[in-house]
Structure formats: C-alpha cells, structure tokens
Design an enzyme around this catalytic site. Structure first.
Site, PDB file in Angstrom:
ATOM      1  N   HIS A  27      19.455  59.774  50.227  1.00 22.26           N
ATOM      2  CA  HIS A  27      18.812  60.810  49.414  1.00 22.26           C
ATOM      3  C   HIS A  27      17.730  61.488  50.256  1.00 22.26           C
ATOM      4  O   HIS A  27      16.944  60.801  50.922  1.00 22.26           O
ATOM      5  CB  HIS A  27      18.211  60.204  48.142  1.00 22.26           C
ATOM      6  CG  HIS A  27      17.597  61.240  47.273  1.00 22.26           C
ATOM      7  ND1 HIS A  27      18.353  62.082  46.470  1.00 22.26           N
ATOM      8  CD2 HIS A  27      16.303  61.626  47.115  1.00 22.26           C
ATOM      9  CE1 HIS A  27      17.550  62.917  45.845  1.00 22.26           C
ATOM     10  NE2 HIS A  27      16.297  62.674  46.225  1.00 22.26           N
ATOM     11  N   GLY A  49      29.089  67.339  55.822  1.00 17.03           N
ATOM     12  CA  GLY A  49      29.329  66.058  56.483  1.00 17.03           C
ATOM     13  C   GLY A  49      28.522  65.804  57.740  1.00 17.03           C
ATOM     14  O   GLY A  49      28.985  65.085  58.629  1.00 17.03           O
TER      15      GLY A  49
END
Ligand code: GAR
Length: 215
Positions: A118, A20
C-alpha cells in the site's frame, strides 16, 4: 510456468491490475539472483491488456487474465479467480497493485499467506477509496510532510492486516500526486516488496496476535 522443476520451491503468485512496476521490481530482484528459494509461478491480472501481463511474459512467467467482465456476476468471477489461484498452488500470494476486493473464502484459505503493498504509512491514508494516485492526492491535500509505503498481510478488512514492513518517504514542497507517487515507488515500494518476499520465503516472518516479528 507450473512445471515439475519448480514443484519443490517456495511458490509465489503475483496478482496485478495495471502497469506492474512492483511486479517488475520482484522480477528484477529474481533476475539479480535474489529471492533464491522463491519462484514466481504465475501472474494473475483482473484486466485484459494490463501491461503487467507483458512484463510477466517477457520474464517467461505464465500470465493469466481473470476479468469480472467475462462473468455474469461477482460470485462466478470469484470462483474462477479462486480456481486460478488454487491451481498455482501458491505458498505466498502477492497483491502488487491488485485493485480487487478478495473473496472472503480466499482470505481464510490463505491466512497469513497473502501480502499487499500500500502506498502510504498505514494507518494513515488507507482503507476504502484509498488506492493508487488517490492516496498521494490525499497526502498532499492534508499537507503531510512524511509518507511512504507499507507491506502487510491481508485480512478481512481493507488495509487492516498485520504490518510487516514500512518505509518512510519525505514529501516535498512542489510535489504533484504523480511526482510523489513515483518517489514513493522508487524509494519505498520497489525496495520493500522484494525484501519482504525474500524474508517470508526464508521463513523469517512470524505472525502472533496480529503482530509481525522478523527473525
Ligand atoms: C502501487 O503504487 C501500489 O502501491 C498501489 O497501486 C500501485 C500499482 O502500481 N496499490 C494500492 O493503492 C493498493 N491499495 P504498479 O502496477 O506499477 O505496481
């Protein structure tokens, strides 16, 4: 937290699978007074014990775990996941290192309202099998000199949706996948993701014929 107070703001749901750090970049931007009209209303993880859930809890944001392990089949998992998404009433869904293939129903329901980060310059080093460290291993194996990160809208394909923003990062001679991953995060991902959320929340991102323009 889903409260009356934040009912009128731009509601952001973040989906995570792991550490995270991208979620943290969003939380830090918010704490620094950016993302003015956006509220992070919920974080969903598909993994129990994901450190991202701890980051959410520290920031006072509701964290929910919907793990495929708790359901008899994929369809049951998908419907519980979608229920947790719908319940948050999101204006924007952010996939921040979320390594689950989304149910098609969700993609059509939230068309142009789901973004993904990404860790490469799409269309290079993306698609099925390219996620996390594997992307950086492939970049080094190919001897690419430039890599980076991409934020794009999510469509039915893998990493094929309209590109919103990209940032290039230089590959260095002695890079290991881990070192390169860290540099791509620091120099690209953690900068791009809060910036794109800010732009979308401000109504400055338009998609037309599969192409994005930022106003
Ligand atoms: C990030 O590098 C993100 O770009 C990547 O997973 C990492 C998650 O890190 N996502 C993908 O590879 C998606 N195809 P984080 O949990 O520390 O944010």
């Amino acid at each position: 937290m889903l409260t009356e107070q934040n009912a009128g703001c731009f509601r952001v749901l973040v989906c995570v699978s792991g550490g995270g750090t991208n979620l943290q970049a969003i939380l830090d931007a918010k704490a620094a007074g950016r993302l003015e009209n956006a509220e992070i209303v919920r974080v969903i993880s598909n993994k129990a014990g994901a450190f991202a859930l701890e980051r959410a809890s520290k920031a006072g944001i509701e964290g929910v775990c919907v793990s495929p392990k708790d359901f008899p089949d994929r369809a049951a998992f998908h419907s519980a996941f979608l229920a947790a998404v719908d319940e948050a009433k999101p204006d924007l869904i952010v996939l921040a290192g979320f390594l689950v293939v989304l149910p098609e129903e969700m993609i059509s329901r939230y068309r142009n309202r789901i973004i993904n980060i990404h860790p490469s310059l799409i269309p290079s080093f993306c698609g099925t099998g390219y996620y996390g460290l594997k992307v950086h291993e492939a970049v080094l194996a190919r001897g690419a000199k430039i890599t980076g990160a991409t934020v794009h809208f999510v469509d039915e394909g893998t990493d094929t949706g309209p590109i919103i923003m990209q940032k290039a990062v230089v590959v260095q001679e002695k890079d290991t996948p881990e070192v390169l991953q860290r540099r791509v995060m620091e120099e690209a991902e953690w900068i791009l993701l809060p910036q794109v959320i800010e732009l979308i929340a401000a109504g400055r991102v338009k998609v037309e014929d599969g192409r994005v323009s930022v106003m």
